[in-house]
Scaffold this active site. Structure first.
Site, PDB file in Angstrom:
ATOM      1  CE1 TYR A 176      17.212 -18.923  40.177  1.00 50.15           C
ATOM      2  CE2 TYR A 176      17.569 -17.708  41.574  1.00 50.15           C
ATOM      3  CZ  TYR A 176      16.531 -18.223  41.427  1.00 50.15           C
ATOM      4  OH  TYR A 176      15.507 -17.560  42.106  1.00 50.15           O
ATOM      5  N   GLY A 177      18.424 -18.746  36.881  1.00 48.30           N
ATOM      6  CA  GLY A 177      17.521 -19.045  36.184  1.00 48.30           C
ATOM      7  C   GLY A 177      17.545 -17.567  34.837  1.00 48.30           C
ATOM      8  CB  SER A 178      14.527 -16.062  33.282  1.00 46.34           C
ATOM      9  OG  SER A 178      15.033 -14.932  34.587  1.00 46.34           O
ATOM     10  CG  LEU A 179      17.942 -12.369  35.149  1.00 51.60           C
ATOM     11  CD1 LEU A 179      18.677 -11.934  36.742  1.00 51.60           C
ATOM     12  CD2 LEU A 179      17.883 -11.093  34.595  1.00 51.60           C
TER      13      LEU A 179
ATOM     14  CD  GLU B 290      15.201 -11.454  39.893  1.00 42.10           C
ATOM     15  OE1 GLU B 290      13.803 -11.651  39.736  1.00 42.10           O
ATOM     16  OE2 GLU B 290      15.810 -12.046  39.061  1.00 42.10           O
TER      17      GLU B 290
END
Length: 152
Positions: A9-12, A84
């Site tokens: 949902y983010g930087s990936l 992570e």
């Protein structure tokens, strides 16, 4: 070969600063499956001086969060756990997702793993929540990549 579904949902996500990690075959294999959103609302906040997106594990609060589902092999899953900082920084938990598009399956519910925060600063619950993350979004909080951080 065993595969796992992971929701990012983010930087990936595609177009975001760390997406290249999913494309790097040295980390394992990852295949984009479809776009989805959380079945329940969750707080997606941007926090720390590095402007990191965090999905707080507080179901029923915040907004439905959109992202992408990937099928990953065991090697990639182990890499993502390391990347992570799981379980110390993020925790990998299961989440219910609603498929947004793909092969006429919109609305179908899927379960996947997600890296979320169980332990976080109490004031994070007071931060603005987002439905979707983009480092260049209107929030003005540009993600600071690891290689650009001075104190890590």
């Amino acid at each position: 070969m065993s595969t796992h579904h992971v929701f990012v949902y983010g930087s990936l996500k595609k177009g975001q600063p760390n997406h290249h990690e999913l494309l790097n075959s040295n980390n394992g294999q990852a295949e984009f499956i479809t776009c989805a959103q959380t079945k329940e609302p969750y707080p997606l906040v941007i926090a720390t001086k590095h402007n990191i997106p965090f999905l707080l594990n507080v179901p029923g609060s915040g907004k439905q969060v959109s992202g992408e589902i990937y099928s990953v092999d065991q090697k990639m899953l182990e890499f993502l756990d390391w990347f992570e900082k799981c379980p110390d920084w993020y925790q990998r938990t299961s989440i219910q997702l609603e498929i947004l598009k793909g092969n006429g399956e919109s609305g179908r519910i899927e379960e996947a793993s997600v890296y979320s925060k169980i332990n976080f600063e109490p004031d994070w619950l007071n931060k603005p929540t987002h439905e979707s993350y983009d480092t260049n979004g209107d929030h003005g909080l540009k993600f600071v990549c690891r290689e650009d951080r001075k104190d890590d």
